[in-house]
Motif scaffolding. Structure first.
Motif, mmCIF file in Angstrom:
data_model
loop_
_atom_site.group_PDB
_atom_site.id
_atom_site.type_symbol
_atom_site.label_atom_id
_atom_site.label_comp_id
_atom_site.label_asym_id
_atom_site.label_seq_id
_atom_site.Cartn_x
_atom_site.Cartn_y
_atom_site.Cartn_z
ATOM 1 N N VAL A 18 0.839 -1.199 0.000
ATOM 2 C CA VAL A 18 0.000 0.000 0.000
ATOM 3 C C VAL A 18 0.874 1.249 0.000
ATOM 4 C CG1 VAL A 18 -1.831 1.239 1.233
ATOM 5 C CG2 VAL A 18 -1.799 -1.259 1.241
ATOM 6 N N ILE A 19 2.016 1.177 0.693
ATOM 7 C CA ILE A 19 2.954 2.305 0.778
ATOM 8 C C ILE A 19 4.303 1.825 0.213
ATOM 9 C CG2 ILE A 19 3.926 4.085 2.276
ATOM 10 C CD1 ILE A 19 1.804 3.335 4.353
ATOM 11 N N PHE A 101 0.556 11.090 3.915
ATOM 12 C CA PHE A 101 -0.861 11.007 4.266
ATOM 13 C C PHE A 101 -1.728 11.645 3.192
ATOM 14 C CE2 PHE A 101 -4.550 13.098 6.335
ATOM 15 C CZ PHE A 101 -5.271 11.950 6.624
ATOM 16 N N ASP A 102 -1.273 12.768 2.629
ATOM 17 C CA ASP A 102 -2.040 13.427 1.580
ATOM 18 C C ASP A 102 -2.205 12.535 0.351
ATOM 19 O OD1 ASP A 102 -2.705 15.783 2.832
ATOM 20 O OD2 ASP A 102 -0.903 16.840 2.201
ATOM 21 N N LEU A 103 -1.205 11.702 0.076
ATOM 22 C CA LEU A 103 -1.308 10.780 -1.056
ATOM 23 C C LEU A 103 -2.312 9.659 -0.798
ATOM 24 C CD1 LEU A 103 2.396 10.306 -2.253
ATOM 25 C CD2 LEU A 103 0.545 11.474 -3.470
ATOM 26 N N LEU A 104 -2.400 9.211 0.445
ATOM 27 C CA LEU A 104 -3.221 8.042 0.765
ATOM 28 C C LEU A 104 -4.644 8.395 1.180
ATOM 29 C CD1 LEU A 104 -0.742 5.784 2.776
ATOM 30 C CD2 LEU A 104 -1.520 5.472 0.443
ATOM 31 N N ARG A 105 -4.862 9.604 1.697
ATOM 32 C CA ARG A 105 -6.188 9.927 2.209
ATOM 33 C C ARG A 105 -7.231 9.865 1.098
ATOM 34 N NH1 ARG A 105 -7.675 15.381 1.486
ATOM 35 N NH2 ARG A 105 -6.030 16.723 0.655
ATOM 36 N N TYR A 335 -3.173 4.036 9.804
ATOM 37 C CA TYR A 335 -4.610 3.726 9.902
ATOM 38 C C TYR A 335 -5.230 3.683 8.507
ATOM 39 C CZ TYR A 335 -9.594 4.270 10.677
ATOM 40 O OH TYR A 335 -10.951 4.092 10.642
ATOM 41 N N GLN A 336 -4.894 4.666 7.670
ATOM 42 C CA GLN A 336 -5.454 4.711 6.322
ATOM 43 C C GLN A 336 -4.991 3.515 5.495
ATOM 44 O OE1 GLN A 336 -7.746 6.578 5.402
ATOM 45 N NE2 GLN A 336 -7.771 6.655 3.166
ATOM 46 N N ALA A 337 -3.730 3.124 5.640
ATOM 47 C CA ALA A 337 -3.229 1.954 4.911
ATOM 48 C C ALA A 337 -3.992 0.690 5.298
ATOM 49 C CB ALA A 337 -1.729 1.779 5.171
ATOM 50 N N LEU A 338 -4.274 0.540 6.582
ATOM 51 C CA LEU A 338 -5.055 -0.612 7.035
ATOM 52 C C LEU A 338 -6.469 -0.567 6.469
ATOM 53 C CD1 LEU A 338 -3.881 -0.742 10.747
ATOM 54 C CD2 LEU A 338 -3.596 -2.584 9.082
ATOM 55 N N ARG A 339 -7.058 0.623 6.431
ATOM 56 C CA ARG A 339 -8.411 0.748 5.883
ATOM 57 C C ARG A 339 -8.435 0.439 4.380
ATOM 58 N NH1 ARG A 339 -12.490 -0.584 8.241
ATOM 59 N NH2 ARG A 339 -12.232 -0.238 10.448
ATOM 60 N N ILE A 340 -7.402 0.839 3.659
ATOM 61 C CA ILE A 340 -7.310 0.511 2.233
ATOM 62 C C ILE A 340 -7.210 -0.993 2.049
ATOM 63 C CG2 ILE A 340 -5.823 0.693 0.191
ATOM 64 C CD1 ILE A 340 -5.156 3.559 1.109
ATOM 65 N N ALA A 341 -6.369 -1.641 2.875
ATOM 66 C CA ALA A 341 -6.220 -3.091 2.795
ATOM 67 C C ALA A 341 -7.546 -3.794 3.094
ATOM 68 C CB ALA A 341 -5.139 -3.559 3.764
ATOM 69 N N ALA A 374 7.539 -10.169 5.826
ATOM 70 C CA ALA A 374 6.901 -11.049 4.839
ATOM 71 C C ALA A 374 6.049 -10.260 3.860
ATOM 72 C CB ALA A 374 6.028 -12.080 5.554
ATOM 73 N N ASN A 375 6.007 -10.757 2.614
ATOM 74 C CA ASN A 375 5.140 -10.204 1.563
ATOM 75 C C ASN A 375 5.371 -8.715 1.347
ATOM 76 O OD1 ASN A 375 3.820 -12.741 1.263
ATOM 77 N ND2 ASN A 375 2.553 -12.264 3.061
ATOM 78 N N VAL A 376 6.620 -8.294 1.462
ATOM 79 C CA VAL A 376 6.936 -6.875 1.278
ATOM 80 C C VAL A 376 6.730 -6.469 -0.178
ATOM 81 C CG1 VAL A 376 8.785 -5.166 1.354
ATOM 82 C CG2 VAL A 376 8.522 -6.814 3.228
ATOM 83 N N LEU A 377 7.184 -7.305 -1.088
ATOM 84 C CA LEU A 377 7.033 -7.036 -2.515
ATOM 85 C C LEU A 377 5.981 -7.957 -3.095
ATOM 86 C CD1 LEU A 377 10.801 -6.685 -3.524
ATOM 87 C CD2 LEU A 377 9.187 -4.872 -2.915
#
Length: 443
Positions: A18-19, A101-105, A335-341, A374-377
């Motif tokens: 995600v990031i 954060f501005d990129l992910l929000r 938090y936003q990355a988790l919500r995207i996932a 794990a699962n970085v790429l």
């Protein structure tokens, strides 16, 4: 598989998808924070360290570093000291975390995301909360502390006000600063993120004429609760019991209803007055709008996940104001990355509402992936769910039930005061009735 050499600790486990590295490097370049020479702690690694610290809030930065490097034996990770980590964080500053954060929000909702839309409108809410910061002389001077009849008490606090997508609980925008500035002042800074196609749910404290007019000017619709003291004029009575009115020059539709909630803790009845810019009573029925307003509590669930599930109700770590800014943006970004996932995962199971996904399971799964590096790429085959998603889908919560919380004093002043107000915290089964009132208020 992770990056090589001194860049190896720069990862966030599966959330790195995600990031990704490229996003972080672009942010660093855009902020002018990319290092001119390769250090033991490159700027990219420091960004991921700050993000990982948001995942592991109970741990100090050295402990977080050990989690990032625990699975990297021989991969190039170097030993560091607490002082080196502090210098690296200070050198980086808050700008890259703000830009990240501005990129992910955003709402993270797709057109087919279940529960995110109502009559084609993205359901959102605006509200505020506070975060505790360390009780230092500098923070007390800049932020102040709460006063009571005896003295100042508690920790200095930061006020956080966010625009949240109710269906996904993702953060569309957020602003924060001293608590001396009230929530209405922060709301005006969120107008930049409002657009046509949104309906914004608002509590009584954010429903002044000026704020409602500002939201209308941004071309968004609103559904706001009005205080009982306000008596909007009746311009025209509508067949469904609502009526047209005007608030500060904005034409609105007023819905008055009486809501009765019966639980094993007792029965409570209250009268609610809602104002909305959705004027067509045939397309947007009064009864459905009253039910929609209940979605406003999703923003409270989002704050609970940040403050309780992630922070564990702890005070933030940073002891300087730039450090606080850096830490809050890292917290919001993760938090936003988790919500995207979570939202991406529910798309793999059509018809699954994102609110059936356990945020706690997602958080613990993400932590495990960081420790294991794990699962970085991502592999050649796109796996939209991933390990985090599979754990979520294996333990989906039941379909949403009516959520009712009888008001009670959470922190009584003494062991005996307010005893009669305590309720069984497991009391959740309830019946609810909604009656639209057809008699408009007297002008």
């Amino acid at each position: 598989m992770v990056a090589g050499g001194v860049f190896a600790p720069g990862h966030l486990g599966e959330l790195t998808r995600v990031i990704p590295f490229e996003m972080v490097d672009a942010v660093l370049a855009g902020c002018g924070c990319a290092q001119r020479r390769v250090r033991k702690l490159p700027a990219r690694v420091v960004v991921y360290l700050l993000l990982a610290a948001a995942l592991f809030e109970p741990a100090g930065y050295l402990a977080v570093w050990r989690k990032l490097t625990s699975a990297l034996e021989g991969a190039g990770a170097v030993p560091v000291t607490g002082g080196a980590l502090w210098q690296a964080r200070t050198r980086l500053g808050p700008a890259p975390l703000r830009a990240l954060f501005d990129l992910l929000r955003g709402s993270s909702a797709a057109p087919r995301t279940s529960g995110a839309w109502w009559h084609g409108l993205l359901v959102c809410a605006i509200d505020g909360t506070t975060l505790d910061v360390p009780d230092t002389a500098g923070h007390r001077a800049r932020l102040g502390k709460k006063d009571n009849q005896y003295a100042t008490a508690g920790y200095p606090q930061i006020r956080l006000v966010a625009l949240v997508a109710c269906g996904t609980r993702a953060i569309i925008d957020a602003v924060f600063g001293p608590t001396a500035d009230g929530e209405p002042a922060y709301l005006t800074r969120l107008l930049r993120s409002l657009r046509r196609g949104m309906i914004v749910l608002l509590d009584r404290g954010l429903s002044s004429n000026a704020l409602l007019a500002s939201i209308t000017t941004a071309h968004a619709d609103f559904l706001a609760r009005l205080s009982a003291a306000r008596k909007p004029p009746v311009l025209r009575q509508l067949p469904d019991g609502s009526f047209l009115s005007v608030l500060g020059g904005t034409t609105v539709r007023i819905i008055e209803c009486q809501i009765t909630i019966a639980t094993t803790a007792g029965t409570r009845t209250g009268t609610y007055r809602l104002a909305t810019t959705l004027l067509d009573h045939r397309r947007h029925r009064a009864f459905e709008l009253v039910k929609l307003y209940h979605q406003r509590w999703e923003i409270e669930s989002a704050y609970f996940e940040i403050k309780k599930t992630m922070l564990g109700r702890r005070v933030l770590r940073a002891r300087t104001l730039p450090g606080i800014t850096q830490e809050i943006y890292a917290l919001l970004t993760v938090y936003q990355a988790l919500r995207i996932a979570i939202t991406d995962t529910t798309l793999t199971a059509p018809g699954t509402d994102p609110d059936r996904a356990s945020f706690t399971i997602a958080l613990h799964a993400a932590r495990d992936q960081v420790i294991q590096a794990a699962n970085v790429l991502a592999g050649e085959t796109i796996d939209l769910a991933g390990t985090i998603g599979r754990r979520i889908l294996a333990s989906l919560l039941p379909a949403r039930r009516l959520r009712v919380s009888p008001r009670a004093v959470k922190r009584p002043l003494s062991r005996y005061a307010y005893k009669s107000l305590r309720v069984d915290r497991h009391t959740y089964q309830a019946t609810i009735s909604i009656d639209i009132l057809t008699n408009p208020p007297s002008p």
